[in-house]
Design a protein around this motif. Structure first.
Motif, PDB file in Angstrom:
ATOM      1  N   ARG A  64       2.576   6.821 -18.166  1.00 46.34           N
ATOM      2  CA  ARG A  64       1.880   5.598 -17.776  1.00 46.34           C
ATOM      3  C   ARG A  64       1.079   5.853 -16.508  1.00 46.34           C
ATOM      4  NH1 ARG A  64       2.123   2.678 -22.427  1.00 46.34           N
ATOM      5  NH2 ARG A  64       4.169   3.031 -23.363  1.00 46.34           N
ATOM      6  N   ALA A  65       0.372   4.847 -16.064  1.00 46.39           N
ATOM      7  CA  ALA A  65      -0.567   5.040 -14.958  1.00 46.39           C
ATOM      8  C   ALA A  65       0.133   5.086 -13.599  1.00 46.39           C
ATOM      9  CB  ALA A  65      -1.596   3.921 -14.946  1.00 46.39           C
ATOM     10  N   LEU A  66      -0.453   5.867 -12.693  1.00 48.19           N
ATOM     11  CA  LEU A  66      -0.143   5.788 -11.268  1.00 48.19           C
ATOM     12  C   LEU A  66      -1.325   5.057 -10.631  1.00 48.19           C
ATOM     13  CD1 LEU A  66       1.348   6.538  -8.617  1.00 48.19           C
ATOM     14  CD2 LEU A  66       0.063   8.677  -8.627  1.00 48.19           C
ATOM     15  N   VAL A  67      -1.096   3.819 -10.199  1.00 47.96           N
ATOM     16  CA  VAL A  67      -2.152   2.976  -9.641  1.00 47.96           C
ATOM     17  C   VAL A  67      -1.982   2.949  -8.121  1.00 47.96           C
ATOM     18  CG1 VAL A  67      -3.169   0.672  -9.600  1.00 47.96           C
ATOM     19  CG2 VAL A  67      -2.224   1.597 -11.737  1.00 47.96           C
ATOM     20  N   VAL A  68      -3.029   3.340  -7.408  1.00 50.24           N
ATOM     21  CA  VAL A  68      -2.965   3.453  -5.949  1.00 50.24           C
ATOM     22  C   VAL A  68      -3.743   2.300  -5.312  1.00 50.24           C
ATOM     23  CG1 VAL A  68      -3.503   4.890  -3.957  1.00 50.24           C
ATOM     24  CG2 VAL A  68      -2.738   5.955  -6.098  1.00 50.24           C
ATOM     25  N   LEU A  69      -3.082   1.601  -4.391  1.00 50.48           N
ATOM     26  CA  LEU A  69      -3.724   0.528  -3.636  1.00 50.48           C
ATOM     27  C   LEU A  69      -3.804   0.947  -2.175  1.00 50.48           C
ATOM     28  CD1 LEU A  69      -4.802  -2.349  -3.240  1.00 50.48           C
ATOM     29  CD2 LEU A  69      -2.425  -3.120  -2.993  1.00 50.48           C
ATOM     30  N   ASP A  70      -5.020   1.079  -1.658  1.00 55.41           N
ATOM     31  CA  ASP A  70      -5.231   1.383  -0.239  1.00 55.41           C
ATOM     32  C   ASP A  70      -5.095   0.067   0.528  1.00 55.41           C
ATOM     33  OD1 ASP A  70      -6.012   2.108   2.271  1.00 55.41           O
ATOM     34  OD2 ASP A  70      -7.985   2.850   1.715  1.00 55.41           O
ATOM     35  N   CYS A  71      -3.939  -0.150   1.132  1.00 52.47           N
ATOM     36  CA  CYS A  71      -3.648  -1.439   1.760  1.00 52.47           C
ATOM     37  C   CYS A  71      -4.580  -1.729   2.938  1.00 52.47           C
ATOM     38  CB  CYS A  71      -2.192  -1.474   2.219  1.00 52.47           C
ATOM     39  SG  CYS A  71      -1.015  -1.384   0.847  1.00 52.47           S
ATOM     40  N   ALA A  72      -5.099  -0.695   3.576  1.00 54.22           N
ATOM     41  CA  ALA A  72      -5.997  -0.906   4.713  1.00 54.22           C
ATOM     42  C   ALA A  72      -7.341  -1.475   4.279  1.00 54.22           C
ATOM     43  CB  ALA A  72      -6.192   0.402   5.470  1.00 54.22           C
ATOM     44  N   ALA A  73      -7.658  -1.369   2.987  1.00 58.15           N
ATOM     45  CA  ALA A  73      -8.965  -1.834   2.504  1.00 58.15           C
ATOM     46  C   ALA A  73      -8.883  -3.181   1.786  1.00 58.15           C
ATOM     47  CB  ALA A  73      -9.561  -0.792   1.563  1.00 58.15           C
ATOM     48  N   VAL A  74      -7.693  -3.795   1.771  1.00 62.52           N
ATOM     49  CA  VAL A  74      -7.509  -5.041   1.030  1.00 62.52           C
ATOM     50  C   VAL A  74      -8.059  -6.224   1.825  1.00 62.52           C
ATOM     51  CG1 VAL A  74      -5.795  -6.667   0.155  1.00 62.52           C
ATOM     52  CG2 VAL A  74      -5.526  -4.229  -0.280  1.00 62.52           C
ATOM     53  N   GLU A  75      -8.814  -7.079   1.137  1.00 58.96           N
ATOM     54  CA  GLU A  75      -9.283  -8.325   1.737  1.00 58.96           C
ATOM     55  C   GLU A  75      -8.437  -9.475   1.207  1.00 58.96           C
ATOM     56  OE1 GLU A  75     -13.397  -8.774   0.895  1.00 58.96           O
ATOM     57  OE2 GLU A  75     -14.006  -6.981   2.026  1.00 58.96           O
ATOM     58  N   GLU A  76      -7.954 -10.302   2.125  1.00 60.18           N
ATOM     59  CA  GLU A  76      -7.014 -11.359   1.744  1.00 60.18           C
ATOM     60  C   GLU A  76      -7.599 -12.301   0.704  1.00 60.18           C
ATOM     61  OE1 GLU A  76      -3.927 -14.449   3.963  1.00 60.18           O
ATOM     62  OE2 GLU A  76      -5.168 -13.047   5.117  1.00 60.18           O
ATOM     63  N   ALA A  77      -8.892 -12.623   0.819  1.00 62.02           N
ATOM     64  CA  ALA A  77      -9.502 -13.586  -0.093  1.00 62.02           C
ATOM     65  C   ALA A  77      -9.501 -13.098  -1.541  1.00 62.02           C
ATOM     66  CB  ALA A  77     -10.933 -13.880   0.360  1.00 62.02           C
ATOM     67  N   GLY A  78      -9.585 -11.801  -1.747  1.00 65.12           N
ATOM     68  CA  GLY A  78      -9.666 -11.285  -3.116  1.00 65.12           C
ATOM     69  C   GLY A  78      -8.376 -10.689  -3.629  1.00 65.12           C
ATOM     70  N   PHE A  79      -7.268 -10.901  -2.896  1.00 63.11           N
ATOM     71  CA  PHE A  79      -6.026 -10.217  -3.259  1.00 63.11           C
ATOM     72  C   PHE A  79      -5.479 -10.705  -4.595  1.00 63.11           C
ATOM     73  CE2 PHE A  79      -1.357  -9.485  -2.711  1.00 63.11           C
ATOM     74  CZ  PHE A  79      -1.416  -8.104  -2.673  1.00 63.11           C
ATOM     75  N   GLU A  80      -5.537 -12.028  -4.847  1.00 59.94           N
ATOM     76  CA  GLU A  80      -4.999 -12.566  -6.095  1.00 59.94           C
ATOM     77  C   GLU A  80      -5.729 -11.975  -7.295  1.00 59.94           C
ATOM     78  OE1 GLU A  80      -1.967 -15.291  -7.534  1.00 59.94           O
ATOM     79  OE2 GLU A  80      -2.444 -14.431  -5.578  1.00 59.94           O
ATOM     80  N   ALA A  81      -7.062 -11.933  -7.219  1.00 56.99           N
ATOM     81  CA  ALA A  81      -7.838 -11.364  -8.314  1.00 56.99           C
ATOM     82  C   ALA A  81      -7.592  -9.868  -8.445  1.00 56.99           C
ATOM     83  CB  ALA A  81      -9.325 -11.637  -8.095  1.00 56.99           C
TER      84      ALA A  81
END
Length: 435
Positions: A195-212
Motif C-alpha cells: 500500500r502507499a506511503l503518504v508523506v505530509l510535510d507538516c511545515a507546509a500545511v495551511e490551516e484553512a485547507g487542512f480539511e480538504a
C-alpha cells in the motif's frame, strides 16, 4: 495437508459437527461461540482461515468479515449461510469473501473449500515472507542505515520489530540523521508495503485547507480529488516534522484516525480507515504536540543516532557517497588523501549524513575545504587530526579482532598500559566491538 481454521458459530451442536468434520480431515480447529471472542488474538500474520456463520447474535458474520477485511484483506473468510441469506453472501463475495457455503453443507464440499482457502493463505504468507526479506536487504543497502556500529545494529533491529508490529511510532533524531529514510524502510519491511506511503510535510500545511487535504475535494468540474486519508488507507501516513503542525490540526487528525472511519468529500457514507502513522521530529516533540497524538505515537519511539555517535561507520559511508556523487556528476572518484581521512575522523559532523554527503560531492568536484589553496580557517589543528586518526586506527583494530583488546594491541604493536591509556583518552570501549 494440515491447516488452522477459526470456526465461529453460535449453534453449539452445529459447531461441534463442523469441528469434528474438519478435525477428521486432518485440520486444526479453533471453535468460538461468538464473533467478538473470535477476533481476539487475530492479526495480519494469522496462519489460517476463518469459517463463520452469517446469522449470530451481537456481531454477525458480515460484521465480523468487515472487521477482518480491515485487519488483513488477504485473510480468507468463508461464510456459512442459510438459504435465505444467499443474496447477502453473494454480496459479501463481491466485497472479498473467499467463499460461501449453504447449510447443511456436505463434508467433502466443506473440506474442499477450506483446503483451497488454506492454500491461498499459505501462498500469501510465503509471498509476504519473501517480500519482507527483499525489504530487509534493501534497508541494509540504504547507506543511511548501513554500518557495523553498535548503534546501527540496534537501529536495524528496532526497524524490523516496528515494521513487523505495524505500530504507530515517533522517529526522533537530529537534522540530517536519516529520519525519512527510516520511515521508508519501515514501509518496505512491514505488512503494508503493498500500500502507499503518504508523506505530509507538516511545515507546509495551511490551516484553512487542512480539511480538504485530509478528506479530498469535489470541484464543480473535473474528477474528485482524493484526500490523504483515502490515499493512505491500509498504508502508512508519515508526518514529517510533526511539531510544525498546529495542535488543533493534530487533534482533528487524531479524531479521524481513532474513529476508524472518515467521510470523503462527495461521499454518501463513511468509509473505514486503517492507517499506520509515523511521525518524525527533531529534539523533544512532547511540548509541541497534542497530548493525545503524542501518547498514541510515543508507545514506540525510534531514535536515530547522530553521525558523531557512529564514527566507525563514517569511512564506508563517505566512500559510498563519493561513488554516488562521481556517478551522478560523470567524474572519476578522487583519491582519499590523509588530510581528508583525518578530517573525516576529527570533524563533529553537526549536519550528520546530509553534511557528509555534501562534503563527498564537494570532494568529487575538487572543492573540498582546506584541501588546496584558499581560506584555511576551517582546517583542524594538528593535535586534533593526530588524535582523531589514532582513535580511528584503534577502532579499526578492535573491529578486526571482534573487541579482543589483546589482539588489537598485537596489531597496533603497542604496550598494554599505552593501549589502555589511549582507550581512556578517546572514550573507546572494547566491549562495543564484541558480537
Amino acid at each position: 495437508m494440515t491447516g488452522l481454521v477459526r470456526l465461529v458459530d453460535d449453534d453449539a451442536d452445529l459447531r461441534e459437527v463442523l469441528a469434528q468434520t474438519l478435525t477428521l480431515a486432518g485440520l486444526t480447529v479453533e471453535p468460538f461461540a461468538d464473533a467478538a471472542t473470535a477476533l481476539a488474538g487475530l492479526d495480519g500474520d494469522y496462519p489460517g482461515i476463518v469459517l463463520s456463520d452469517v446469522r449470530m447474535p451481537g456481531m454477525d458474520g458480515l460484521q465480523l468479515f468487515a472487521h477482518l477485511r480491515g485487519l488483513d484483506p488477504d485473510l480468507p473468510v468463508i461464510l456459512l449461510t442459510g438459504h435465505g441469506d444467499v443474496a447477502m453472501a453473494v454480496a459479501a463475495l463481491h466485497q472479498g469473501a473467499y467463499d460461501f457455503l449453504t447449510k447443511p453443507v456436505a463434508a467433502d464440499r466443506l473440506t474442499a473449500s477450506v483446503r483451497r482457502a488454506l492454500s491461498a493463505r499459505a501462498l500469501v504468507l510465503e509471498n509476504r515472507r519473501l517480500a519482507r526479506r527483499a525489504g530487509q536487504e534493501a534497508a541494509r543497502a540504504e547507506p543511511a542505515l548501513a554500518g557495523d556500529s553498535a548503534a546501527m545494529i540496534h537501529l536495524r533491529d528496532s526497524l524490523d520489530r516496528l515494521a513487523e508490529a505495524q505500530s504507530d511510532a515517533l522517529i526522533l533524531g537530529p537534522s540530517g540523521a536519516g529520519k525519512s529514510v527510516a520511515a521508508r524502510a519501515i514501509h518496505r519491511l512491514g505488512g503494508r508495503r503493498s500500500r502507499a506511503l503518504v508523506v505530509l510535510d507538516c511545515a507546509a500545511v495551511e490551516e484553512a485547507g487542512f480539511e480538504a487535504l485530509l478528506l479530498g475535494g469535489q470541484p464543480p468540474r473535473g474528477p474528485r480529488r482524493p484526500g490523504l486519508l483515502e490515499q493512505a488507507h491500509r498504508g502508512i501516513l508519515c508526518l514529517e516534522d510533526v511539531t510544525a503542525l498546529p495542535a488543533p490540526l493534530q487533534a482533528r487528525l487524531l479524531g479521524l484516525v481513532e474513529a476508524g472511519e472518515y467521510w470523503p468529500a462527495g461521499a454518501a457514507a463513511p468509509r473505514p480507515l486503517s492507517v499506520q502513522i509515523l511521525a518524525t521530529a527533531t529534539g523533544d516533540p512532547q511540548p509541541a504536540m497534542h497530548p493525545g497524538l503524542y501518547f498514541r505515537l510515543s508507545r514506540a519511539v525510534l531514535r536515530l543516532p547522530p553521525l558523531a555517535d557512529r564514527r566507525e561507520d563514517i569511512p564506508a559511508l563517505f566512500r559510498h557517497y563519493l561513488q554516488a556523487a562521481a556517478d551522478r556528476l560523470s567524474r572519476q572518484v578522487p583519491p582519499l588523501t590523509d588530510l581528508v581521512l583525518a578530517r573525516l575522523a576529527a570533524h563533529g559532523w553537526p549536519g550528520n549524513l546530509r553534511e557528509l554527503q555534501a562534503f563527498a560531492e564537494a570532494h568529487v568536484l575538487g572543492l573540498t575545504p582546506w584541501d588546496g589553496p584558499g581560506d584555511a580557517t576551517d582546517r583542524p589543528a594538528l593535535p586534533d587530526l593526530v588524535a582523531a586518526y589514532e582513535a580511528g586506527l584503534i577502532r579499526e583494530a578492535l573491529r578486526h579482532t571482534g573487541g579482543n583488546a589483546t589482539g588489537a594491541m598485537a596489531l597496533l604493536q603497542v604496550p598494554r598500559k599505552t593501549f589502555y591509556d589511549k582507550l581512556t583518552r578517546h572514550g573507546i570501549r572494547p566491549g562495543d566491538y564484541r558480537d
